[in-house]
Design an enzyme around this catalytic site. Sequence first.
Site, PDB file in Angstrom:
ATOM      1  N   GLY A  13       0.788  -1.238   0.000  1.00 36.17           N
ATOM      2  CA  GLY A  13       0.000   0.000   0.000  1.00 36.17           C
ATOM      3  C   GLY A  13       0.812   1.277   0.000  1.00 36.17           C
ATOM      4  CB  SER A  19       1.565   5.826   1.283  1.00 36.55           C
ATOM      5  OG  SER A  19       1.272   6.060  -0.066  1.00 36.55           O
ATOM      6  CB  VAL A  65      -4.637  -6.775  -2.625  1.00 42.82           C
ATOM      7  CG1 VAL A  65      -3.308  -6.286  -2.074  1.00 42.82           C
ATOM      8  CG2 VAL A  65      -5.651  -5.638  -2.742  1.00 42.82           C
ATOM      9  CB  ALA A  95     -14.565   2.979  -2.717  1.00 44.06           C
ATOM     10  CE1 TYR A 157     -13.129   6.802   4.585  1.00 46.07           C
ATOM     11  CE2 TYR A 157     -14.357   5.214   5.905  1.00 46.07           C
ATOM     12  CZ  TYR A 157     -13.167   5.652   5.351  1.00 46.07           C
ATOM     13  OH  TYR A 157     -12.018   4.934   5.553  1.00 46.07           O
ATOM     14  CE  LYS A 164     -10.436   1.829   5.572  1.00 44.59           C
ATOM     15  NZ  LYS A 164      -9.237   1.107   5.119  1.00 44.59           N
ATOM     16  CB  THR A 195      -2.925   9.785   1.867  1.00 45.36           C
ATOM     17  OG1 THR A 195      -4.286   9.350   1.984  1.00 45.36           O
ATOM     18  CG2 THR A 195      -2.246   9.762   3.223  1.00 45.36           C
ATOM     19  CG  LEU A 196      -3.176   9.234  -4.625  1.00 44.90           C
ATOM     20  CD1 LEU A 196      -2.856  10.633  -5.127  1.00 44.90           C
ATOM     21  CD2 LEU A 196      -2.260   8.212  -5.286  1.00 44.90           C
TER      22      LEU A 196
HETATM   23  P1  NAP Z   1      -2.667   5.865  -0.252  1.00 42.19           P
HETATM   24  O1  NAP Z   1      -1.301   6.403  -0.099  1.00 42.19           O
HETATM   25  O2  NAP Z   1      -3.426   6.254  -1.475  1.00 42.19           O
HETATM   26  O3  NAP Z   1      -2.628   4.295  -0.071  1.00 42.19           O
HETATM   27  C1  NAP Z   1      -3.655   3.442  -0.514  1.00 42.19           C
HETATM   28  C2  NAP Z   1      -2.976   2.327  -1.214  1.00 42.19           C
HETATM   29  O4  NAP Z   1      -3.899   1.287  -1.595  1.00 42.19           O
HETATM   30  C3  NAP Z   1      -2.292   2.783  -2.498  1.00 42.19           C
HETATM   31  O5  NAP Z   1      -0.950   2.364  -2.502  1.00 42.19           O
HETATM   32  C4  NAP Z   1      -3.108   2.071  -3.548  1.00 42.19           C
HETATM   33  O6  NAP Z   1      -2.401   1.821  -4.745  1.00 42.19           O
HETATM   34  C5  NAP Z   1      -3.417   0.797  -2.822  1.00 42.19           C
HETATM   35  N1  NAP Z   1      -4.368  -0.034  -3.559  1.00 42.19           N
HETATM   36  C6  NAP Z   1      -5.589   0.279  -4.026  1.00 42.19           C
HETATM   37  N2  NAP Z   1      -6.090  -0.758  -4.724  1.00 42.19           N
HETATM   38  C7  NAP Z   1      -5.156  -1.744  -4.684  1.00 42.19           C
HETATM   39  C8  NAP Z   1      -5.058  -3.047  -5.224  1.00 42.19           C
HETATM   40  N3  NAP Z   1      -6.059  -3.590  -5.934  1.00 42.19           N
HETATM   41  N4  NAP Z   1      -3.929  -3.777  -4.992  1.00 42.19           N
HETATM   42  C9  NAP Z   1      -2.916  -3.258  -4.294  1.00 42.19           C
HETATM   43  N5  NAP Z   1      -2.940  -2.019  -3.749  1.00 42.19           N
HETATM   44  C10 NAP Z   1      -4.048  -1.272  -3.953  1.00 42.19           C
HETATM   45  O7  NAP Z   1      -3.599   6.340   0.979  1.00 42.19           O
HETATM   46  P2  NAP Z   1      -3.524   6.089   2.563  1.00 42.19           P
HETATM   47  O8  NAP Z   1      -4.408   7.125   3.133  1.00 42.19           O
HETATM   48  O9  NAP Z   1      -2.123   5.975   2.999  1.00 42.19           O
HETATM   49  O10 NAP Z   1      -4.273   4.696   2.722  1.00 42.19           O
HETATM   50  C11 NAP Z   1      -3.704   3.573   3.380  1.00 42.19           C
HETATM   51  C12 NAP Z   1      -4.756   2.928   4.270  1.00 42.19           C
HETATM   52  O11 NAP Z   1      -5.007   3.819   5.368  1.00 42.19           O
HETATM   53  C13 NAP Z   1      -6.090   2.680   3.601  1.00 42.19           C
HETATM   54  O12 NAP Z   1      -6.635   1.478   4.076  1.00 42.19           O
HETATM   55  C14 NAP Z   1      -6.927   3.850   4.112  1.00 42.19           C
HETATM   56  O13 NAP Z   1      -8.310   3.573   4.083  1.00 42.19           O
HETATM   57  C15 NAP Z   1      -6.398   3.935   5.516  1.00 42.19           C
HETATM   58  N6  NAP Z   1      -6.702   5.168   6.239  1.00 42.19           N
HETATM   59  C16 NAP Z   1      -6.372   6.364   5.729  1.00 42.19           C
HETATM   60  C17 NAP Z   1      -6.677   7.524   6.430  1.00 42.19           C
HETATM   61  C18 NAP Z   1      -6.351   8.863   5.883  1.00 42.19           C
HETATM   62  O14 NAP Z   1      -6.917   9.852   6.348  1.00 42.19           O
HETATM   63  N7  NAP Z   1      -5.466   8.986   4.917  1.00 42.19           N
HETATM   64  C19 NAP Z   1      -7.307   7.437   7.683  1.00 42.19           C
HETATM   65  C20 NAP Z   1      -7.612   6.190   8.193  1.00 42.19           C
HETATM   66  C21 NAP Z   1      -7.304   5.056   7.458  1.00 42.19           C
HETATM   67  P3  NAP Z   1      -2.903   2.625  -6.075  1.00 42.19           P
HETATM   68  O15 NAP Z   1      -2.867   4.085  -5.732  1.00 42.19           O
HETATM   69  O16 NAP Z   1      -1.939   2.180  -7.105  1.00 42.19           O
HETATM   70  O17 NAP Z   1      -4.313   2.201  -6.360  1.00 42.19           O
END
Ligand code: NAP
Length: 257
Positions: A13, A19, A65, A95, A157, A164, A195-196
């Site tokens: 991820g 990230s 994944v 999503a 969301y 989640k 983040t992205l």
């Molecule tokens: P992020 O940098 O965009 O990371 C999300 C990752 O998921 C990306 O590397 C994305 O790759 C990957 N992903 C999506 N579809 C995939 C697939 N089919 N196979 C493999 N990888 C895949 O954003 P992030 O915020 O750090 O998110 C990481 C986790 O933290 C997520 O579960 C998110 O829900 C959680 N989270 C985030 C926040 C927040 O505020 N940022 C808060 C709570 C929880 P691609 O970009 O190539 O699709």
Amino acid sequence: MSDFTGKHGLIIGVANKRSLAWAIAQSTARAGARLALTYQGRFEEHVHELSQGLASSPLVLPCDVTSDSDIDALFAKVDAEFGGLDFLVHGAAFASRDDLVGPFVNTSRDGFRLALDVSAYSLIALARGAAPLMAKRGGGSILTLTYLGSERVFPNYKVMGVAKAALEATVRYLAADVGPNNIRVNAVSAGPVKTLAAAGISGFSSILHVYPERAPLRRNVDAAEVGDAAAFLLSDAARGITGEVLMVDAGFHVTGM
Ligand code: NAP
């Protein structure tokens, strides 16, 4: 700080330097872990570039994944290189944009399936792949990332909140399943961080603005704080903790108003 000397970890991820998975990679690598990082298609170059910044050079491998063959190939390579695995970080979520705008009641069947597949089912598939490698080390630790939108309604969301909720239930059932093999499964529920993935939630900045007003610490958390809390749960310091969702949100979740 948790010590990861001699430990090997797999981190799924990392898209870029913002990230949360990258913050976890930095926290664990700083404490001595050797890592494997995965990318999905378009981010190969980014992940290779970032990986140069870690103390011991990581393996960088592809993995979508949603693909069982990708997951099989990934664990075969990790096993060949590391001869087992101590920890796994699951930081993938997705999503379709169509399902994050418009009324929740219009969530499509395909969109629901996709969000739950990438964001929740994948933890089961990855845990299944990791378990035999962790058995070689006498146990291991698995960690995923979740958000309070699993329990409460946040703007836009939507289906991700449902995913989640499924993910957190998955943490508990997996913990019960693999616990007898000394494998722990936990989640960090992070406060909002830019983040992205977060950029895909329209109105995300309104969530970012509310936390500093209401959270007990009167601020947002940053990715490094999420990384350090995750490192704790992954480490031997948390060896008695499993099936847990640890809130790393400046305390926002305790507030009523
Ligand atoms: P992020 O940098 O965009 O990371 C999300 C990752 O998921 C990306 O590397 C994305 O790759 C990957 N992903 C999506 N579809 C995939 C697939 N089919 N196979 C493999 N990888 C895949 O954003 P992030 O915020 O750090 O998110 C990481 C986790 O933290 C997520 O579960 C998110 O829900 C959680 N989270 C985030 C926040 C927040 O505020 N940022 C808060 C709570 C929880 P691609 O970009 O190539 O699709």
